[in-house]
Design a protein around this motif. Structure first.
Motif, mmCIF file in Angstrom:
data_model
loop_
_atom_site.group_PDB
_atom_site.id
_atom_site.type_symbol
_atom_site.label_atom_id
_atom_site.label_comp_id
_atom_site.label_asym_id
_atom_site.label_seq_id
_atom_site.Cartn_x
_atom_site.Cartn_y
_atom_site.Cartn_z
ATOM 1 N N LEU A 89 23.902 11.415 -15.876
ATOM 2 C CA LEU A 89 23.028 12.161 -16.792
ATOM 3 C C LEU A 89 21.671 11.676 -17.039
ATOM 4 O O LEU A 89 20.916 12.355 -17.786
ATOM 5 C CB LEU A 89 24.114 12.112 -18.148
ATOM 6 N N VAL A 90 21.312 10.523 -16.792
ATOM 7 C CA VAL A 90 20.114 10.076 -16.736
ATOM 8 C C VAL A 90 19.183 10.748 -16.007
ATOM 9 O O VAL A 90 17.982 11.228 -16.507
ATOM 10 C CB VAL A 90 19.777 8.577 -16.302
ATOM 11 N N ALA A 91 19.397 11.199 -14.659
ATOM 12 C CA ALA A 91 18.505 11.971 -14.049
ATOM 13 C C ALA A 91 18.326 13.540 -14.660
ATOM 14 O O ALA A 91 17.016 13.808 -14.915
ATOM 15 C CB ALA A 91 18.944 12.431 -12.496
ATOM 16 N N PRO A 92 18.960 14.357 -14.860
ATOM 17 C CA PRO A 92 18.956 15.596 -15.376
ATOM 18 C C PRO A 92 18.342 15.511 -16.800
ATOM 19 O O PRO A 92 17.412 16.312 -17.220
ATOM 20 C CB PRO A 92 20.427 16.224 -15.449
ATOM 21 N N THR A 93 18.844 14.556 -17.703
ATOM 22 C CA THR A 93 18.289 14.368 -18.999
ATOM 23 C C THR A 93 16.659 14.122 -18.996
ATOM 24 O O THR A 93 15.771 14.782 -19.563
ATOM 25 C CB THR A 93 18.819 13.240 -20.076
ATOM 26 N N THR A 94 16.448 13.029 -18.216
ATOM 27 C CA THR A 94 14.948 12.690 -17.938
ATOM 28 C C THR A 94 13.980 13.874 -17.660
ATOM 29 O O THR A 94 12.916 13.989 -17.872
ATOM 30 C CB THR A 94 14.930 11.319 -17.299
ATOM 31 N N GLU A 95 14.613 14.492 -16.389
ATOM 32 C CA GLU A 95 13.831 15.647 -16.162
ATOM 33 C C GLU A 95 13.708 16.796 -16.783
ATOM 34 O O GLU A 95 12.737 17.350 -16.977
ATOM 35 C CB GLU A 95 14.763 16.138 -14.618
ATOM 36 N N ARG A 96 14.922 17.031 -17.851
ATOM 37 C CA ARG A 96 14.469 18.081 -18.908
ATOM 38 C C ARG A 96 13.389 17.561 -19.835
ATOM 39 O O ARG A 96 12.637 18.399 -20.248
ATOM 40 C CB ARG A 96 15.775 18.335 -19.715
ATOM 41 N N ALA A 97 13.667 16.305 -20.122
ATOM 42 C CA ALA A 97 12.487 15.901 -21.146
ATOM 43 C C ALA A 97 11.031 15.726 -20.352
ATOM 44 O O ALA A 97 10.340 15.920 -21.083
ATOM 45 C CB ALA A 97 12.617 14.342 -21.552
ATOM 46 N N TYR A 98 10.878 15.626 -19.199
ATOM 47 C CA TYR A 98 9.730 15.491 -18.547
ATOM 48 C C TYR A 98 9.038 16.836 -18.685
ATOM 49 O O TYR A 98 8.017 17.178 -18.819
ATOM 50 C CB TYR A 98 9.758 14.824 -17.176
ATOM 51 N N ALA A 99 10.141 18.038 -18.076
ATOM 52 C CA ALA A 99 9.460 19.158 -18.226
ATOM 53 C C ALA A 99 8.944 19.835 -19.389
ATOM 54 O O ALA A 99 8.066 20.536 -19.502
ATOM 55 C CB ALA A 99 10.811 20.018 -17.636
ATOM 56 N N PHE A 100 9.779 19.197 -20.345
ATOM 57 C CA PHE A 100 9.451 19.826 -21.932
ATOM 58 C C PHE A 100 7.989 19.165 -22.299
ATOM 59 O O PHE A 100 7.187 19.962 -22.770
ATOM 60 C CB PHE A 100 10.275 19.391 -23.032
ATOM 61 N N VAL A 101 7.726 17.830 -22.143
ATOM 62 C CA VAL A 101 6.585 17.226 -22.171
ATOM 63 C C VAL A 101 5.405 17.934 -21.436
ATOM 64 O O VAL A 101 4.222 18.308 -21.999
ATOM 65 C CB VAL A 101 6.487 15.884 -22.060
ATOM 66 N N ALA A 102 5.757 18.176 -20.098
ATOM 67 C CA ALA A 102 4.727 18.900 -19.247
ATOM 68 C C ALA A 102 4.401 20.389 -19.758
ATOM 69 O O ALA A 102 3.140 20.577 -19.579
ATOM 70 C CB ALA A 102 5.124 18.903 -17.811
#
Length: 395
Positions: A89-102
């Motif tokens: 869950l670290v990878a999908p969670t951080t990718e979603r967070a990154y996409a939101f910030v981006a």
């Protein structure tokens, strides 16, 4: 690492990261025309969506994975890359967070400016270190001079609680309990050598000399250690007269100042290079001091603190109220209750900002400083509030 050179948010954090990244890592904006010929597979659209990390093997990573992989080679943050790969869950969670910030970079850029400012250079602590060291030395000087004028009557040979008699009494006690050399650990004071009038005056003189030496910029670490050791000795010899909160705070602050001070013959701005570990400890001390000041009021069992009426009695019962304290005592009850609520906010909420980014720390420092000045204006707590102001320098 390829990033968007037109994005303020991206430029800020790339500049921050550039100072800590491995020397072999290069950074370049995707607007650089030369990159298109070097990496034709990386399109402008991909770069606009996320940062791109090109490895030495030619593999291209993007988004959160690129960020985590970029720290893999660092000494302190390598565990983040391992966590990204190993923990579910670290990878999908951080990718979603990154996409939101981006996708909301303009908004995050404004937030970033409010919290961190516009200068991407990490804070340096040379001037803070020098100011803090000299300020602690000044407080030590005030404490030693003040004590020196009273020590004969308090713990002198003809004083109220003679220090020499105290040391004579504790020696047999440690002998009976088989303390041996442990007595020096359990009662760490120079009083084991001598505790008469001459010795007490010598300890005060030694502390004054150490304080003046540090203020003059000579041997800061040694001078502060002398101040700390002599004040520790006098605190134990002073018994009931030197067992107050401000005495303990001065000892703890002085000990941290010894860790912060450079071991050089002269105190210079260039000598106090990045004493960040010591500064963090000073912030931790300030955090504990302020937070526990609020917690102890709520857990004391005193109903006046819980029903917000404590300030109706505080100003007339505190040490040596000032004339402003008299006026504060006669303020309307609703205003005193409101001031109590504000006080709880300062002591229980503001300390949480001590470990926040720089601009929030400066806000916390301003609030805490004004709070201490208000206390000083209405009552006399010796060097206690001044010492708290000194701790605020670490913010």
């Amino acid at each position: 690492m390829i990033f968007d050179g037109d994005c303020d948010f991206c430029r800020f954090w790339i500049e921050r990261w550039r100072r800590w990244a491995p020397a072999e890592m290069d950074f370049a904006p995707f607007q650089d025309e030369s990159l298109r010929s070097r990496f034709p597979e990386i399109t402008v659209e991909r770069c606009e969506r996320a940062v791109q990390l090109v490895g030495t093997d030619g593999r291209v990573l993007s988004g959160a994975e690129a960020v985590f992989q970029s720290v893999a080679a660092t000494r302190w943050l390598g565990w983040l890359a391992r966590a990204y790969r190993a923990i579910p869950l670290v990878a999908p969670t951080t990718e979603r967070a990154y996409a939101f910030v981006a996708s909301h970079r303009p908004a995050f850029s404004r937030i970033n400016r409010c919290i961190w400012g516009t200068n991407p250079e990490p804070p340096r602590y040379e001037r803070t270190t020098v100011c803090f060291i000299r300020a602690v030395a000044l407080v030590f000087l005030v404490a030693f001079v003040s004590l020196w004028t009273q020590i004969h009557g308090l713990v002198g040979e003809q004083g109220i609680l003679p220090a020499e008699r105290f040391m004579t009494a504790v020696g047999p006690y440690f002998d009976q309990n088989g303390a041996g050399l442990g007595r020096y650990w359990r009662l760490p004071t120079l009083g084991w050598l001598a505790a008469g009038d001459g010795a007490l005056h010598f300890y005060c003189l030694l502390g004054v000399i150490g304080s003046l030496a540090v203020l003059a910029g000579w041997f800061p670490a040694i001078g502060l250690f002398v101040c700390w050791l002599t004040y520790l000795s006098l605190t134990l010899l002073g018994q009931d007269f030197l067992s107050f909160q401000w005495d303990i705070l001065l000892l703890e602050t002085g000990f941290l100042a010894c860790l912060v001070a450079p071991w050089s013959s002269r105190l210079k701005v260039s000598a106090g290079v990045r004493m960040f570990g010591g500064i963090l400890l000073v912030r931790w001390l300030l955090f504990r001091l302020m937070l526990e000041s609020g917690v102890v009021k709520l857990t004391s069992g005193d109903l006046t603190w819980r029903n917000l009426t404590a300030l109706q009695f505080h100003f007339e019962t505190q040490p040596l109220p000032t004339w402003l304290g008299w006026h504060a005592h006669h303020l309307p009850q609703w205003l005193l209750k409101s001031a109590t609520v504000v006080m709880y906010g300062i002591e229980l909420v503001v300390p949480l900002l001590i470990f926040a980014p720089r601009r929030l720390r400066l806000f916390a420092a301003s609030v805490l400083a004004l709070f201490q000045l208000a206390i000083m204006a209405t009552g006399n707590y010796g060097f206690f509030n001044v010492l708290t102001l000194v701790l605020c320098l670490a913010l």
